[in-house]
Design an enzyme around this catalytic site. Structure first.
Site, mmCIF file in Angstrom:
data_model
loop_
_atom_site.group_PDB
_atom_site.id
_atom_site.type_symbol
_atom_site.label_atom_id
_atom_site.label_comp_id
_atom_site.label_asym_id
_atom_site.label_seq_id
_atom_site.Cartn_x
_atom_site.Cartn_y
_atom_site.Cartn_z
ATOM 1 N N ILE A 16 0.821 -1.223 0.000
ATOM 2 C CA ILE A 16 0.000 0.000 0.000
ATOM 3 C C ILE A 16 0.855 1.273 0.000
ATOM 4 O O ILE A 16 0.344 2.358 -0.251
ATOM 5 C CB ILE A 16 -0.995 0.064 1.191
ATOM 6 C CG1 ILE A 16 -0.286 -0.119 2.535
ATOM 7 C CG2 ILE A 16 -2.138 -0.932 1.022
ATOM 8 C CD1 ILE A 16 -1.105 0.338 3.723
ATOM 9 N N ALA A 61 -1.632 -3.428 7.947
ATOM 10 C CA ALA A 61 -0.901 -2.604 8.907
ATOM 11 C C ALA A 61 0.076 -3.470 9.676
ATOM 12 O O ALA A 61 0.022 -4.699 9.615
ATOM 13 C CB ALA A 61 -1.892 -1.959 9.884
ATOM 14 N N TYR A 75 1.831 2.286 18.196
ATOM 15 C CA TYR A 75 0.841 1.553 17.386
ATOM 16 C C TYR A 75 -0.531 2.230 17.477
ATOM 17 O O TYR A 75 -1.154 2.552 16.463
ATOM 18 C CB TYR A 75 0.761 0.097 17.857
ATOM 19 C CG TYR A 75 -0.449 -0.633 17.326
ATOM 20 C CD1 TYR A 75 -0.534 -1.011 15.997
ATOM 21 C CD2 TYR A 75 -1.537 -0.920 18.153
ATOM 22 C CE1 TYR A 75 -1.659 -1.664 15.500
ATOM 23 C CE2 TYR A 75 -2.659 -1.571 17.678
ATOM 24 C CZ TYR A 75 -2.716 -1.934 16.347
ATOM 25 O OH TYR A 75 -3.837 -2.568 15.861
ATOM 26 N N LYS A 95 -2.980 4.645 14.584
ATOM 27 C CA LYS A 95 -4.388 4.427 14.229
ATOM 28 C C LYS A 95 -5.217 5.684 14.512
ATOM 29 O O LYS A 95 -6.139 6.011 13.776
ATOM 30 C CB LYS A 95 -4.939 3.226 15.010
ATOM 31 C CG LYS A 95 -4.248 1.901 14.675
ATOM 32 C CD LYS A 95 -4.683 1.364 13.331
ATOM 33 C CE LYS A 95 -4.053 0.027 13.021
ATOM 34 N NZ LYS A 95 -4.603 -0.602 11.818
ATOM 35 N N ASP A 152 1.897 -1.698 27.343
ATOM 36 C CA ASP A 152 0.646 -2.376 27.712
ATOM 37 C C ASP A 152 -0.171 -1.584 28.729
ATOM 38 O O ASP A 152 0.284 -1.368 29.859
ATOM 39 C CB ASP A 152 0.952 -3.738 28.356
ATOM 40 C CG ASP A 152 1.117 -4.839 27.330
ATOM 41 O OD1 ASP A 152 0.772 -4.621 26.156
ATOM 42 O OD2 ASP A 152 1.588 -5.931 27.721
#
Ligand SMILES: NC(=O)c1ccc[n+]([C@@H]2O[C@H](COP(=O)([O-])OP(=O)(O)OC[C@H]3O[C@@H](n4cnc5c(N)ncnc54)[C@H](O)[C@@H]3O)[C@@H](O)[C@H]2O)c1
Ligand SMILES: O=c1ccn([C@@H]2O[C@H](COP(=O)(O)OP(=O)(O)O[C@H]3O[C@H](CO)[C@H](O)[C@H](O)[C@H]3O)[C@@H](O)[C@H]2O)c(=O)[nH]1
Length: 345
Positions: free
Chosen positions: A70, A93, A159, A163, A303
Protein backbone atom coordinates in the site's frame (compact mmCIF):
# COMPACT_ATOMS: atom_id res chain seq x y z
CA UNK A 1 -33.34 -11.47 -17.72
CA UNK A 2 -33.25 -7.67 -17.51
CA UNK A 3 -29.88 -6.30 -16.56
CA UNK A 4 -30.11 -3.61 -13.86
CA UNK A 5 -27.98 -0.55 -14.61
CA UNK A 6 -25.13 0.14 -12.24
CA UNK A 7 -25.96 3.35 -10.33
CA UNK A 8 -23.70 6.41 -10.45
CA UNK A 9 -21.62 7.56 -7.46
CA UNK A 10 -24.15 10.34 -6.92
CA UNK A 11 -26.61 7.79 -5.55
CA UNK A 12 -26.27 5.41 -2.66
CA UNK A 13 -25.09 2.09 -4.00
CA UNK A 14 -27.24 -0.97 -3.46
CA UNK A 15 -24.99 -3.29 -1.48
CA UNK A 16 -25.22 -6.08 -4.06
CA UNK A 17 -23.26 -4.19 -6.73
CA UNK A 18 -20.05 -3.38 -4.92
CA UNK A 19 -16.54 -3.92 -6.21
CA UNK A 20 -14.49 -4.40 -3.07
CA UNK A 21 -10.79 -4.29 -2.31
CA UNK A 22 -9.72 -6.04 0.88
CA UNK A 23 -6.28 -4.62 1.68
CA UNK A 24 -4.55 -7.04 4.04
CA UNK A 25 -7.04 -9.77 3.06
CA UNK A 26 -4.38 -12.48 3.30
CA UNK A 27 -3.93 -11.72 7.00
CA UNK A 28 -5.69 -13.08 10.06
CA UNK A 29 -8.78 -10.85 10.37
CA UNK A 30 -8.94 -9.86 6.68
CA UNK A 31 -9.07 -13.49 5.51
CA UNK A 32 -12.01 -14.14 7.84
CA UNK A 33 -13.87 -11.18 6.34
CA UNK A 34 -13.11 -12.48 2.83
CA UNK A 35 -14.59 -15.81 3.92
CA UNK A 36 -17.79 -14.09 5.16
CA UNK A 37 -18.14 -11.91 2.04
CA UNK A 38 -17.59 -14.93 -0.21
CA UNK A 39 -20.26 -16.88 1.66
CA UNK A 40 -22.71 -13.95 1.37
CA UNK A 41 -21.96 -13.61 -2.37
CA UNK A 42 -23.02 -10.69 -4.59
CA UNK A 43 -19.76 -8.73 -4.46
CA UNK A 44 -16.65 -8.66 -6.63
CA UNK A 45 -13.70 -9.12 -4.29
CA UNK A 46 -10.03 -8.39 -4.74
CA UNK A 47 -7.45 -9.12 -2.05
CA UNK A 48 -4.46 -6.76 -2.04
CA UNK A 49 -1.57 -7.79 0.21
CA UNK A 50 2.23 -7.65 0.32
CA UNK A 51 2.32 -10.99 2.19
CA UNK A 52 4.62 -9.52 4.87
CA UNK A 53 2.57 -11.40 7.48
CA UNK A 54 -0.28 -12.82 5.37
CA UNK A 55 -0.64 -16.12 3.52
CA UNK A 56 -1.88 -16.85 -0.01
CA UNK A 57 -3.36 -20.09 1.36
CA UNK A 58 -5.74 -17.96 3.45
CA UNK A 59 -7.32 -16.48 0.28
CA UNK A 60 -10.21 -18.60 -1.03
CA UNK A 61 -9.85 -20.07 -4.50
CA UNK A 62 -11.58 -17.88 -7.09
CA UNK A 63 -10.93 -14.59 -5.27
CA UNK A 64 -8.66 -12.22 -7.23
CA UNK A 65 -5.32 -11.46 -5.60
CA UNK A 66 -2.97 -8.53 -6.27
CA UNK A 67 0.37 -8.83 -4.52
CA UNK A 68 1.93 -5.49 -3.60
CA UNK A 69 2.38 -2.80 -1.01
CA UNK A 70 0.00 0.00 0.00
CA UNK A 71 3.02 2.33 0.19
CA UNK A 72 3.61 1.78 -3.55
CA UNK A 73 1.51 4.45 -5.33
CA UNK A 74 2.22 3.04 -8.83
CA UNK A 75 1.05 -0.42 -7.75
CA UNK A 76 -2.13 1.00 -6.21
CA UNK A 77 -2.80 3.06 -9.33
CA UNK A 78 -2.65 -0.10 -11.47
CA UNK A 79 -4.91 -2.06 -9.12
CA UNK A 80 -7.50 0.72 -8.83
CA UNK A 81 -7.52 1.31 -12.60
CA UNK A 82 -8.06 -2.40 -13.20
CA UNK A 83 -10.66 -3.14 -10.50
CA UNK A 84 -12.45 0.22 -10.05
CA UNK A 85 -13.42 -0.40 -6.42
CA UNK A 86 -16.45 1.15 -4.75
CA UNK A 87 -15.24 0.22 -1.27
CA UNK A 88 -11.98 -0.58 0.48
CA UNK A 89 -11.60 -2.58 3.68
CA UNK A 90 -8.20 -1.64 5.09
CA UNK A 91 -6.55 -4.27 7.30
CA UNK A 92 -2.99 -3.83 6.01
CA UNK A 93 -0.90 -2.60 8.91
CA UNK A 94 1.82 -3.48 11.39
CA UNK A 95 0.03 -4.66 14.50
CA UNK A 96 2.25 -5.33 17.51
CA UNK A 97 2.22 -2.95 20.47
CA UNK A 98 5.69 -3.89 21.81
CA UNK A 99 7.30 -3.79 18.32
CA UNK A 100 5.84 -0.32 17.79
CA UNK A 101 7.57 0.89 20.97
CA UNK A 102 10.87 -0.57 19.73
CA UNK A 103 10.58 0.89 16.20
CA UNK A 104 8.03 3.72 16.01
CA UNK A 105 9.34 4.99 12.65
CA UNK A 106 8.57 1.66 10.97
CA UNK A 107 5.04 1.77 12.43
CA UNK A 108 4.39 5.34 11.25
CA UNK A 109 5.79 4.46 7.83
CA UNK A 110 3.54 1.45 7.30
CA UNK A 111 0.42 2.48 9.18
CA UNK A 112 0.38 6.22 8.48
CA UNK A 113 2.32 6.71 5.21
CA UNK A 114 0.82 3.51 3.72
CA UNK A 115 -2.72 4.56 4.59
CA UNK A 116 -2.17 8.08 3.23
CA UNK A 117 -1.02 6.59 -0.10
CA UNK A 118 -4.09 4.33 -0.13
CA UNK A 119 -6.42 7.26 0.62
CA UNK A 120 -4.75 9.41 -2.07
CA UNK A 121 -5.41 6.66 -4.62
CA UNK A 122 -8.99 6.32 -3.41
CA UNK A 123 -9.52 10.06 -3.73
CA UNK A 124 -8.09 10.08 -7.26
CA UNK A 125 -10.38 7.20 -8.27
CA UNK A 126 -13.41 8.57 -6.36
CA UNK A 127 -13.69 5.38 -4.32
CA UNK A 128 -16.65 5.97 -2.09
CA UNK A 129 -16.40 3.87 1.05
CA UNK A 130 -13.57 3.06 3.45
CA UNK A 131 -13.73 0.63 6.37
CA UNK A 132 -10.78 1.07 8.65
CA UNK A 133 -9.32 -1.49 11.07
CA UNK A 134 -8.82 0.64 14.16
CA UNK A 135 -8.07 -0.53 17.66
CA UNK A 136 -8.74 -0.44 21.39
CA UNK A 137 -5.15 0.79 21.70
CA UNK A 138 -6.54 4.28 20.87
CA UNK A 139 -7.81 4.57 24.41
CA UNK A 140 -4.58 4.01 26.38
CA UNK A 141 -5.26 4.10 30.13
CA UNK A 142 -8.99 4.63 29.78
CA UNK A 143 -10.82 6.62 32.44
CA UNK A 144 -13.76 4.20 32.71
CA UNK A 145 -14.73 0.65 31.82
CA UNK A 146 -16.36 -0.43 29.63
CA UNK A 147 -15.04 2.07 27.08
CA UNK A 148 -17.70 3.77 24.97
CA UNK A 149 -17.05 4.66 21.33
CA UNK A 150 -17.12 8.39 22.12
CA UNK A 151 -14.77 8.19 25.13
CA UNK A 152 -11.54 10.18 25.13
CA UNK A 153 -8.69 8.73 23.08
CA UNK A 154 -5.19 8.86 24.56
CA UNK A 155 -2.90 6.15 23.16
CA UNK A 156 0.13 5.13 25.23
CA UNK A 157 2.02 3.36 22.46
CA UNK A 158 3.06 4.29 18.88
CA UNK A 159 0.84 1.55 17.39
CA UNK A 160 -2.31 3.07 18.92
CA UNK A 161 -1.23 6.54 17.91
CA UNK A 162 -0.76 5.58 14.23
CA UNK A 163 -4.39 4.43 14.23
CA UNK A 164 -5.59 7.61 15.92
CA UNK A 165 -3.75 9.75 13.34
CA UNK A 166 -5.68 7.95 10.60
CA UNK A 167 -9.03 8.25 12.41
CA UNK A 168 -8.44 12.02 12.60
CA UNK A 169 -7.33 12.21 8.96
CA UNK A 170 -10.49 10.35 7.90
CA UNK A 171 -12.61 13.04 9.52
CA UNK A 172 -10.88 15.67 7.36
CA UNK A 173 -11.14 13.49 4.23
CA UNK A 174 -14.90 13.34 4.75
CA UNK A 175 -15.05 17.15 5.20
CA UNK A 176 -12.84 17.88 2.21
CA UNK A 177 -13.64 15.15 -0.31
CA UNK A 178 -16.85 13.54 0.93
CA UNK A 179 -15.14 10.20 1.66
CA UNK A 180 -17.49 8.08 3.76
CA UNK A 181 -15.81 5.81 6.26
CA UNK A 182 -16.40 3.59 9.26
CA UNK A 183 -13.71 3.07 11.89
CA UNK A 184 -14.03 -0.26 13.68
CA UNK A 185 -12.03 -0.37 16.88
CA UNK A 186 -11.49 -4.03 17.58
CA UNK A 187 -10.50 -5.04 21.04
CA UNK A 188 -8.52 -8.33 21.09
CA UNK A 189 -9.35 -10.34 17.98
CA UNK A 190 -9.10 -14.08 18.55
CA UNK A 191 -10.43 -17.51 17.61
CA UNK A 192 -10.76 -19.03 14.15
CA UNK A 193 -13.40 -19.83 11.56
CA UNK A 194 -15.55 -22.80 12.69
CA UNK A 195 -14.35 -24.95 9.77
CA UNK A 196 -10.82 -24.77 11.22
CA UNK A 197 -9.01 -24.16 7.92
CA UNK A 198 -8.13 -20.50 8.48
CA UNK A 199 -6.92 -18.93 11.71
CA UNK A 200 -4.19 -16.90 13.37
CA UNK A 201 -0.71 -17.77 12.09
CA UNK A 202 1.98 -15.14 12.66
CA UNK A 203 5.73 -15.83 12.64
CA UNK A 204 6.99 -15.07 15.17
CA UNK A 205 3.73 -15.13 17.14
CA UNK A 206 3.23 -12.38 19.73
CA UNK A 207 -0.47 -12.71 20.61
CA UNK A 208 -1.49 -14.31 23.84
CA UNK A 209 -4.00 -17.03 22.81
CA UNK A 210 -1.97 -18.59 19.96
CA UNK A 211 1.15 -18.47 22.17
CA UNK A 212 -0.64 -20.22 25.02
CA UNK A 213 -1.89 -22.90 22.60
CA UNK A 214 1.67 -23.54 21.39
CA UNK A 215 2.28 -25.28 24.73
CA UNK A 216 -0.33 -28.08 24.34
CA UNK A 217 0.66 -28.20 20.64
CA UNK A 218 4.17 -29.20 21.77
CA UNK A 219 5.86 -26.11 20.27
CA UNK A 220 6.92 -24.45 23.53
CA UNK A 221 7.35 -25.62 27.11
CA UNK A 222 5.63 -22.77 28.92
CA UNK A 223 3.93 -19.46 28.48
CA UNK A 224 5.05 -16.11 29.94
CA UNK A 225 2.77 -13.77 31.85
CA UNK A 226 3.99 -10.21 31.19
CA UNK A 227 3.46 -8.45 34.49
CA UNK A 228 1.77 -9.49 37.72
CA UNK A 229 1.76 -6.07 39.37
CA UNK A 230 -1.02 -4.31 37.44
CA UNK A 231 -3.99 -2.85 39.28
CA UNK A 232 -6.26 -5.71 38.31
CA UNK A 233 -7.77 -8.51 40.37
CA UNK A 234 -4.97 -11.04 39.84
CA UNK A 235 -2.29 -8.50 38.84
CA UNK A 236 -2.11 -9.54 35.15
CA UNK A 237 -3.44 -7.43 32.24
CA UNK A 238 -7.13 -7.60 31.39
CA UNK A 239 -8.34 -7.56 27.78
CA UNK A 240 -11.63 -7.97 25.95
CA UNK A 241 -11.35 -10.98 23.60
CA UNK A 242 -13.74 -10.93 20.64
CA UNK A 243 -14.15 -13.69 18.06
CA UNK A 244 -12.80 -12.99 14.58
CA UNK A 245 -15.97 -14.31 12.87
CA UNK A 246 -18.06 -11.89 14.96
CA UNK A 247 -15.70 -9.10 13.90
CA UNK A 248 -16.18 -10.11 10.25
CA UNK A 249 -19.96 -9.87 10.67
CA UNK A 250 -19.52 -6.30 11.97
CA UNK A 251 -17.57 -5.39 8.80
CA UNK A 252 -20.38 -6.67 6.59
CA UNK A 253 -22.82 -4.58 8.62
CA UNK A 254 -20.53 -1.53 8.41
CA UNK A 255 -20.51 -1.75 4.62
CA UNK A 256 -24.28 -2.08 4.61
CA UNK A 257 -24.50 0.96 6.90
CA UNK A 258 -22.36 3.06 4.56
CA UNK A 259 -24.27 2.01 1.47
CA UNK A 260 -27.62 2.74 3.13
CA UNK A 261 -26.79 5.90 5.10
CA UNK A 262 -23.82 7.45 3.28
CA UNK A 263 -22.61 8.72 6.68
CA UNK A 264 -19.27 8.22 8.42
CA UNK A 265 -19.12 6.71 11.90
CA UNK A 266 -16.94 4.86 14.41
CA UNK A 267 -17.65 1.89 16.64
CA UNK A 268 -16.01 -0.14 19.40
CA UNK A 269 -16.18 -3.91 18.92
CA UNK A 270 -15.66 -6.20 21.87
CA UNK A 271 -17.47 -8.73 24.00
CA UNK A 272 -17.94 -6.40 26.98
CA UNK A 273 -16.16 -8.91 29.23
CA UNK A 274 -12.59 -8.65 30.49
CA UNK A 275 -10.27 -11.61 31.03
CA UNK A 276 -6.85 -11.45 32.65
CA UNK A 277 -3.82 -13.15 31.12
CA UNK A 278 -4.04 -15.74 33.90
CA UNK A 279 -7.74 -16.37 33.14
CA UNK A 280 -6.92 -16.93 29.46
CA UNK A 281 -4.32 -19.52 30.43
CA UNK A 282 -6.93 -21.18 32.69
CA UNK A 283 -9.40 -21.28 29.81
CA UNK A 284 -6.80 -22.89 27.52
CA UNK A 285 -6.11 -25.49 30.26
CA UNK A 286 -9.85 -26.35 30.37
CA UNK A 287 -10.20 -26.50 26.58
CA UNK A 288 -7.05 -28.54 25.85
CA UNK A 289 -6.79 -30.61 29.05
CA UNK A 290 -3.08 -29.68 29.21
CA UNK A 291 -1.53 -28.22 32.42
CA UNK A 292 0.19 -25.35 30.43
CA UNK A 293 2.98 -24.18 32.74
CA UNK A 294 3.25 -20.39 33.11
CA UNK A 295 6.09 -18.14 34.28
CA UNK A 296 5.81 -14.54 35.45
CA UNK A 297 7.96 -12.04 33.51
CA UNK A 298 8.32 -8.24 33.78
CA UNK A 299 5.74 -5.97 32.16
CA UNK A 300 5.81 -5.67 28.35
CA UNK A 301 6.37 -2.14 26.94
CA UNK A 302 3.25 -0.20 25.95
CA UNK A 303 0.65 -2.38 27.71
CA UNK A 304 -2.28 -0.68 29.47
CA UNK A 305 -3.63 -2.58 32.50
CA UNK A 306 -7.17 -3.02 31.26
CA UNK A 307 -9.22 -2.62 28.07
CA UNK A 308 -12.89 -3.60 27.97
CA UNK A 309 -15.31 -2.43 25.28
CA UNK A 310 -18.80 -1.18 25.32
CA UNK A 311 -20.14 -2.21 21.89
CA UNK A 312 -23.54 -0.70 22.61
CA UNK A 313 -23.25 1.80 19.76
CA UNK A 314 -22.42 -0.98 17.24
CA UNK A 315 -25.28 -3.09 18.58
CA UNK A 316 -27.78 -0.23 18.30
CA UNK A 317 -26.71 1.39 15.04
CA UNK A 318 -25.25 -1.52 13.07
CA UNK A 319 -27.47 -4.18 14.62
CA UNK A 320 -24.31 -6.15 15.48
CA UNK A 321 -24.65 -9.30 17.59
CA UNK A 322 -22.07 -11.90 18.64
CA UNK A 323 -22.28 -15.67 18.17
CA UNK A 324 -19.41 -16.41 20.54
CA UNK A 325 -19.99 -15.30 24.12
CA UNK A 326 -17.88 -17.56 26.34
CA UNK A 327 -14.10 -17.42 26.41
CA UNK A 328 -13.86 -21.23 26.29
CA UNK A 329 -15.94 -21.37 23.09
CA UNK A 330 -13.58 -18.80 21.52
CA UNK A 331 -10.39 -20.55 22.63
CA UNK A 332 -11.84 -23.87 21.39
CA UNK A 333 -12.08 -22.54 17.80
CA UNK A 334 -8.45 -21.38 17.94
CA UNK A 335 -7.41 -24.79 19.30
CA UNK A 336 -9.37 -26.51 16.50
CA UNK A 337 -7.41 -24.48 13.90
CA UNK A 338 -4.07 -25.29 15.54
CA UNK A 339 -4.86 -28.99 15.78
CA UNK A 340 -5.95 -29.19 12.14
CA UNK A 341 -2.98 -27.11 10.93
CA UNK A 342 -0.06 -27.97 13.22
CA UNK A 343 2.41 -26.29 10.81
CA UNK A 344 0.16 -23.27 10.16
CA UNK A 345 -0.68 -22.36 6.56
N1 LIG B 1 -5.27 -8.76 15.90
C1 LIG B 1 -5.90 -7.93 16.73
O1 LIG B 1 -6.23 -8.28 17.87
C2 LIG B 1 -6.26 -6.54 16.27
C3 LIG B 1 -6.92 -5.70 17.18
C4 LIG B 1 -7.27 -4.41 16.78
C5 LIG B 1 -6.97 -3.99 15.50
N2 LIG B 1 -6.33 -4.80 14.64
C6 LIG B 1 -6.05 -4.32 13.28
O2 LIG B 1 -6.64 -5.21 12.34
C7 LIG B 1 -5.86 -5.26 11.15
C8 LIG B 1 -5.58 -6.69 10.80
O3 LIG B 1 -4.87 -7.32 11.87
P1 LIG B 1 -4.46 -8.85 11.80
O4 LIG B 1 -4.41 -9.34 13.19
O5 LIG B 1 -5.29 -9.55 10.80
O6 LIG B 1 -2.97 -8.72 11.27
P2 LIG B 1 -2.20 -9.56 10.16
O7 LIG B 1 -0.76 -9.19 10.30
O8 LIG B 1 -2.56 -10.99 10.23
O9 LIG B 1 -2.79 -8.97 8.81
C9 LIG B 1 -2.31 -7.79 8.20
C10 LIG B 1 -2.21 -8.08 6.70
O10 LIG B 1 -1.79 -6.89 6.04
C11 LIG B 1 -0.68 -7.17 5.18
N3 LIG B 1 0.12 -5.95 5.13
C12 LIG B 1 0.79 -5.35 6.16
N4 LIG B 1 1.41 -4.23 5.69
C13 LIG B 1 1.11 -4.14 4.37
C14 LIG B 1 1.46 -3.21 3.34
N5 LIG B 1 2.27 -2.17 3.58
N6 LIG B 1 0.96 -3.41 2.10
C15 LIG B 1 0.17 -4.47 1.83
N7 LIG B 1 -0.18 -5.38 2.74
C16 LIG B 1 0.29 -5.21 4.00
C17 LIG B 1 0.01 -8.36 5.81
O11 LIG B 1 0.77 -9.12 4.88
C18 LIG B 1 -1.17 -9.14 6.37
O12 LIG B 1 -1.70 -10.05 5.42
C19 LIG B 1 -4.64 -4.40 11.41
O13 LIG B 1 -4.85 -3.13 10.84
C20 LIG B 1 -4.58 -4.28 12.93
O14 LIG B 1 -3.97 -3.09 13.34
C21 LIG B 1 -5.96 -6.07 14.99
O1 LIG C 1 3.23 -14.25 25.76
C1 LIG C 1 2.45 -13.37 26.11
C2 LIG C 1 1.78 -12.54 25.16
C3 LIG C 1 0.94 -11.56 25.64
N1 LIG C 1 0.78 -11.37 26.97
C4 LIG C 1 -0.13 -10.35 27.48
O2 LIG C 1 -1.43 -10.65 26.98
C5 LIG C 1 -2.17 -9.45 26.75
C6 LIG C 1 -2.67 -9.46 25.34
O3 LIG C 1 -1.54 -9.32 24.47
P1 LIG C 1 -1.61 -9.55 22.91
O4 LIG C 1 -0.23 -9.36 22.36
O5 LIG C 1 -2.32 -10.80 22.60
O6 LIG C 1 -2.58 -8.37 22.41
P2 LIG C 1 -2.48 -6.80 22.68
O7 LIG C 1 -3.53 -6.46 23.71
O8 LIG C 1 -1.11 -6.34 22.96
O9 LIG C 1 -2.83 -6.20 21.25
C7 LIG C 1 -3.84 -6.70 20.38
O10 LIG C 1 -5.03 -6.04 20.60
C8 LIG C 1 -4.92 -4.64 20.51
C9 LIG C 1 -6.27 -4.09 20.81
O11 LIG C 1 -6.54 -4.26 22.19
C10 LIG C 1 -4.31 -4.24 19.17
O12 LIG C 1 -5.08 -3.65 18.23
C11 LIG C 1 -3.23 -5.11 18.59
O13 LIG C 1 -3.13 -5.04 17.17
C12 LIG C 1 -3.38 -6.51 18.93
O14 LIG C 1 -2.10 -7.07 18.73
C13 LIG C 1 -1.19 -8.30 27.04
O15 LIG C 1 -1.42 -7.85 28.33
C14 LIG C 1 0.19 -8.95 26.98
O16 LIG C 1 1.16 -8.35 27.81
C15 LIG C 1 1.43 -12.17 27.90
O17 LIG C 1 1.28 -12.00 29.12
N2 LIG C 1 2.24 -13.15 27.45
Amino acid sequence: MRRVARPSFANHLPVAYLQIIVAGGAGYIGSHLVRELTKAGGHELVVLDNLSTGHTAAIPRGVAFEQGDIRDAAFLEKVFTKHKPDAVFHFSASIEVAASCADPLAYYENNVCGTVTLLQTMQKHKTKYFIFSSTAALFGMAERMPIEAEDRTNPINPYGETKLVIEKLLHWCDQAYGLKYVCLRYFNACGADAAGDIGEDHTPESHLIPLVLQVPAGKREKVFVFGEDYETEDGSCVRDYVHVTDLSAAHVKALDYLAKNNTSNRFNLGSGKGYSVKEIIESARRVTGHPIPAEIKPRRAGDPAKLIASSEKAEKILGWTRQYETIDSIVATAWNFHQRNPKGF
